[in-house]
Write a protein that holds these residues in place. Structure first.
Motif, mmCIF file in Angstrom:
data_model
loop_
_atom_site.group_PDB
_atom_site.id
_atom_site.type_symbol
_atom_site.label_atom_id
_atom_site.label_comp_id
_atom_site.label_asym_id
_atom_site.label_seq_id
_atom_site.Cartn_x
_atom_site.Cartn_y
_atom_site.Cartn_z
ATOM 1 N N GLN A 1 -9.907 6.272 -10.869
ATOM 2 C CA GLN A 1 -10.543 7.442 -11.497
ATOM 3 C C GLN A 1 -11.867 7.700 -10.777
ATOM 4 O O GLN A 1 -12.944 7.590 -11.347
ATOM 5 N N GLU B 1 -11.628 -3.239 -21.057
ATOM 6 C CA GLU B 1 -11.704 -1.778 -21.242
ATOM 7 C C GLU B 1 -12.822 -1.189 -20.384
ATOM 8 O O GLU B 1 -13.950 -1.679 -20.416
ATOM 9 N N GLY B 2 -12.531 -0.160 -19.628
ATOM 10 C CA GLY B 2 -13.546 0.604 -18.923
ATOM 11 C C GLY B 2 -13.927 0.051 -17.559
ATOM 12 O O GLY B 2 -13.701 -1.117 -17.242
ATOM 13 N N ILE B 3 -14.530 0.905 -16.742
ATOM 14 C CA ILE B 3 -14.878 0.549 -15.377
ATOM 15 C C ILE B 3 -15.944 -0.540 -15.312
ATOM 16 O O ILE B 3 -15.878 -1.422 -14.448
ATOM 17 N N GLU B 4 -16.927 -0.517 -16.210
ATOM 18 C CA GLU B 4 -17.975 -1.533 -16.164
ATOM 19 C C GLU B 4 -17.395 -2.925 -16.392
ATOM 20 O O GLU B 4 -17.658 -3.856 -15.623
ATOM 21 N N LEU C 1 -8.314 -0.229 -13.013
ATOM 22 C CA LEU C 1 -9.158 0.897 -12.621
ATOM 23 C C LEU C 1 -9.860 0.635 -11.303
ATOM 24 O O LEU C 1 -10.284 1.572 -10.632
ATOM 25 N N ARG D 1 -14.639 10.124 -12.161
ATOM 26 C CA ARG D 1 -15.147 9.665 -13.452
ATOM 27 C C ARG D 1 -15.956 8.380 -13.314
ATOM 28 O O ARG D 1 -16.992 8.218 -13.951
ATOM 29 N N ASP D 2 -15.493 7.426 -12.472
ATOM 30 C CA ASP D 2 -16.041 6.075 -12.479
ATOM 31 C C ASP D 2 -17.009 5.751 -11.338
ATOM 32 O O ASP D 2 -17.664 4.712 -11.359
ATOM 33 N N ALA E 1 -20.756 5.106 -12.412
ATOM 34 C CA ALA E 1 -20.868 3.887 -13.215
ATOM 35 C C ALA E 1 -20.667 2.651 -12.336
ATOM 36 O O ALA E 1 -21.375 1.643 -12.488
ATOM 37 N N GLN F 1 -14.253 -3.903 -16.185
ATOM 38 C CA GLN F 1 -13.307 -4.283 -15.139
ATOM 39 C C GLN F 1 -14.037 -4.663 -13.855
ATOM 40 O O GLN F 1 -13.643 -5.612 -13.179
#
Length: 128
Positions: free
Chosen positions: A81, A45-48, A118, A84-85, A88, A50
């Motif tokens: 994204q 889950e999420g960019i970090e 992502l 958004r990402d 991060a 991944q």
């Protein structure tokens, strides 16, 4: 020219070699945030999370041919994204490299990536 497939590496999501080597340069196929030990498991889950999985997969491929992230000359990063990402991602990226020795880099916003990821990262590496 050498075509490398790393037995412990991520399962390819398309027909390709994990890396192709020619004249001291290694071109590493873009890696996805899939788990080599559970390739059908849901993505992190999420960019970090991944990004960490993608970097771990790149390290597996590089290790399989006797190289490491310190040999990376160029990286291309693809983000679905981007706005958004991007920040991060940028917070995590430099933690994988020695201070002051970041590879050249291009980051591109894209509409989609394989397996619904992502982030995807490919590398150009120079064998010492």
């Amino acid at each position: 020219m050498l075509h490398h497939m790393i037995s412990s590496g991520p399962r390819p999501v398309a027909p390709f070699s994990h890396a192709v080597e020619t004249n001291g340069f290694v071109f590493v196929t873009g890696q996805m945030p899939t788990d080599p030990e559970a390739p059908d498991a849901p993505l992190p889950e999420g960019i970090e999370a991944q990004t960490r999985r993608v970097m771990a997969n790149l390290e597996i491929v590089l290790d399989g041919i006797g190289l490491g992230l310190e040999h990376v000359a160029m990286a291309r990063i693809y983000l679905t994204q981007f706005e958004r990402d991007y920040a991060a991602f940028n917070a995590i990226w430099p933690t994988y490299f020695e201070a002051g020795k970041l590879p050249a880099r291009t980051t591109v916003g894209v509409t989609a990536l394989a397996v619904g990821a992502l982030v995807e990262i490919d590398l150009v590496v120079k064998r010492p």
